[in-house]
Design a protein around this motif. Structure first.
Motif, mmCIF file in Angstrom:
data_model
loop_
_atom_site.group_PDB
_atom_site.id
_atom_site.type_symbol
_atom_site.label_atom_id
_atom_site.label_comp_id
_atom_site.label_asym_id
_atom_site.label_seq_id
_atom_site.Cartn_x
_atom_site.Cartn_y
_atom_site.Cartn_z
ATOM 1 N N SER A 34 0.847 -1.181 0.000
ATOM 2 C CA SER A 34 0.000 0.000 0.000
ATOM 3 C C SER A 34 0.887 1.237 0.000
ATOM 4 O O SER A 34 2.029 1.215 0.470
ATOM 5 C CB SER A 34 -0.908 0.013 1.235
ATOM 6 O OG SER A 34 -0.123 -0.070 2.422
ATOM 7 N N VAL A 35 0.359 2.315 -0.547
ATOM 8 C CA VAL A 35 1.079 3.580 -0.573
ATOM 9 C C VAL A 35 0.963 4.246 0.789
ATOM 10 O O VAL A 35 -0.115 4.297 1.392
ATOM 11 C CB VAL A 35 0.514 4.491 -1.672
ATOM 12 C CG1 VAL A 35 1.157 5.884 -1.613
ATOM 13 C CG2 VAL A 35 0.758 3.869 -3.045
ATOM 14 N N ALA A 469 5.690 1.939 -8.717
ATOM 15 C CA ALA A 469 5.144 2.815 -7.682
ATOM 16 C C ALA A 469 6.210 3.719 -7.067
ATOM 17 O O ALA A 469 5.983 4.907 -6.835
ATOM 18 C CB ALA A 469 4.478 1.978 -6.591
ATOM 19 N N THR A 470 7.386 3.159 -6.809
ATOM 20 C CA THR A 470 8.395 3.919 -6.076
ATOM 21 C C THR A 470 9.284 4.766 -6.985
ATOM 22 O O THR A 470 9.662 5.878 -6.616
ATOM 23 C CB THR A 470 9.284 2.980 -5.238
ATOM 24 O OG1 THR A 470 9.947 2.043 -6.096
ATOM 25 C CG2 THR A 470 8.461 2.223 -4.213
ATOM 26 N N HIS A 475 6.184 7.193 -5.102
ATOM 27 C CA HIS A 475 5.491 6.890 -3.841
ATOM 28 C C HIS A 475 6.434 6.195 -2.860
ATOM 29 O O HIS A 475 7.459 5.617 -3.230
ATOM 30 C CB HIS A 475 4.297 5.966 -4.104
ATOM 31 C CG HIS A 475 3.199 6.588 -4.891
ATOM 32 N ND1 HIS A 475 2.677 7.830 -4.615
ATOM 33 C CD2 HIS A 475 2.518 6.128 -5.987
ATOM 34 C CE1 HIS A 475 1.719 8.110 -5.484
ATOM 35 N NE2 HIS A 475 1.604 7.092 -6.336
ATOM 36 N N VAL A 477 6.030 3.016 -0.354
ATOM 37 C CA VAL A 477 5.085 1.909 -0.218
ATOM 38 C C VAL A 477 5.484 0.998 0.923
ATOM 39 O O VAL A 477 6.657 0.908 1.301
ATOM 40 C CB VAL A 477 4.979 1.098 -1.539
ATOM 41 C CG1 VAL A 477 4.540 1.974 -2.682
ATOM 42 C CG2 VAL A 477 6.303 0.411 -1.844
#
Length: 481
Positions: A34-35, A469-470, A475, A477
């Protein structure tokens, strides 16, 4: 060490096609991520840093005992009342070395009830077989014990310890070296022990030792409490005895077995050089220490700095080069540790090696702002580690892994990797196995995406979504197992 972030075109080759969001349904069973809200992440980092900032051991110089000490020769017994300061050395070669020089029952010089300088000590003894002028100072040929109410002042001179005669300094009180030299002298006689033996310094719980602007050279041999400058709590002392205190400042330790070996001690070691030790540069167990602005170079057999047991340590701005094992080794550790802004290189093993550590929010293990490179193992190698934070480190030039963490059974974590520059690893950049919670964000990777994985172990199956995501979306996470 120049580190370039992984380019987006190369990164794209690793990403799952069409994976624009990190969602639970794209991940294997029993894994999710999850973020994390950026402010939540920063709060977590700040809390860790605040706990680490509080790791300040205050060790003050202790005044020498007042008055002029008395001097006597006392027989050394191995198992009688009051003999405990000598007992550990009965089977270590000390008594046998003494017997080759003293023709009678072994005796030691004992000082009590005040302080004394070397010049005063030589005058009081008036026996060149025990203490005599030598070169730019004095040559001591008997063991010397400093009583709990006494102090030995070595200031602006040299004290040479004769190896052939079984010389050692045993401190129960106060020992001060200031702008002085402490060195073993082998002489031209053959040794009377069946193995290499050299004079050493041991300081028992409750004592105070300070080494300021001084040099210690060629001391110690590889036996218990005899490796160089050692501190310890004797089995004959109460468990709640006051710790030994040690201050080392602006000094040099050359060619000792282990330069400094600490147990049950509060120590401040700063601005000093530790070179060509056989076993360890600084070896710490069950103690509170600040190790600041030192240089540790050329450790022949083991690690530059070793931390163990119930130890609270701040290891900051040290240069550690050429250790045979690891630059910093942490084993069976149960206290808070801060390893910050150290320069680590040329380790023939791992840069930082972590084994069997129990870290908590109240007793964290924080590795921050270090430069780690050119190790022959992994830059950071851990196993059986319950939690660790690596923040803003620069890591690379390793044939193994930049970061490798393996637990045989899953541990709670978290492993926090934030703001690091990671790259030039021979196998993979990050390997994680057996950590139930991993937090990733703000890291820069330099890798070979066509030839190697950046993330392996438990993170391999979700490498694409994690990097999307990262790296692409920026983000932070949290991965949960």
């Amino acid at each position: 060490m120049a580190m370039r972030p992984l380019s987006l075109c190369c990164l794209a080759l690793l990403l799952c096609a069409g994976s624009a969001q990190a969602t639970r349904q794209h991940l294997p069973e029993q894994q999710s991520f999850s973020v994390i809200n950026p402010s939540e992440h920063q709060t977590q980092l700040q809390q860790l840093q605040q706990v680490a900032q509080a790791l300040q051991v205050q060790v003050k110089e202790r005044p020498r005992p007042a008055g002029r000490a008395s001097v006597s020769l006392q027989p050394m017994f191995s198992s009688q009342s009051g003999s405990w300061p000598f007992e550990p050395f009965v089977n270590n070669g000390l008594f046998r070395a003494i017997a080759g020089y003293q023709a009678h029952h072994p005796q030691a010089v004992v000082i009590r009830g005040g302080s004394i300088t070397l010049a005063q000590l030589q005058q009081a003894l008036n026996d060149p077989r025990i203490l005599k002028p030598y070169k730019d100072g004095y040559l001591l040929s008997y063991p010397l014990m400093i009583g709990s109410d006494a102090g030995l002042v070595v200031e602006g001179t040299s004290l040479y310890l004769y190896s052939y005669s079984g010389t050692a300094l045993i401190n129960q009180g106060w020992l001060g070296l200031n702008q002085s030299r402490l060195e073993s002298v082998a002489g031209d006689k053959p040794g009377s022990t069946d193995r290499a033996w050299r004079p050493f310094v041991v300081a028992w719980a409750g004592s105070h030792t300070q080494v300021i602007g001084s040099t210690l050279e060629r001391l110690g041999y590889n036996a218990h409490l005899s490796r160089g400058l050692s501190t310890a709590l004797s089995a004959q002392q109460a468990a709640n005895s006051a710790p030994a205190t040690l201050i080392v400042r602006d000094s040099q330790f050359n060619a000792l077995s282990s330069a400094v070996e600490l147990q049950h001690t509060q120590a401040q070691i700063s601005g000093s050089r530790f070179e060509h030790s056989q076993q360890y540069g600084i070896d710490v167990r069950d103690s509170q220490v600040n190790l600041l602005d030192n240089q540790v170079r050329g450790i022949d057999n083991n690690s530059g700095i070793r931390l163990r047991g119930q130890t609270v340590a701040r290891v900051e701005r040290n240069l550690i080069l050429g250790a045979h094992k690891a630059a910093i080794e942490v084993s069976d550790q149960r206290g808070p540790l801060l390893l910050r802004a150290n320069l680590i290189g040329d380790s023939r093993g791992n840069g930082i090696q972590l084994r069997n550590l129990s870290a908590t929010a109240q007793a964290p293990l924080l590795i921050e702002d270090n430069l780690i490179g050119n190790s022959q193992g992994s830059a950071v190698d851990g196993s059986e580690v319950s939690g660790i934070a690596l923040i803003n480190n620069r890591i690379g030039n390793t044939p193994e892994y930049a970061i490798s963490l393996r637990n045989a059974a899953p541990l709670t974590g978290p492993l926090i990797l934030s703001g690091n520059t990671l790259g030039k690893a021979g196998k993979a950049v990050v390997r994680v196995e057996g950590m139930q919670q991993v937090v990733l964000g703000g890291n820069h990777f330099e890798g070979k995406p066509l030839l190697q994985n950046l993330l392996i172990g438990d993170l391999l199956s979700i490498q694409g979504p994690l990097l999307e995501a990262t790296q692409r979306q920026g983000h932070v996470v949290r991965v949960s197992q």
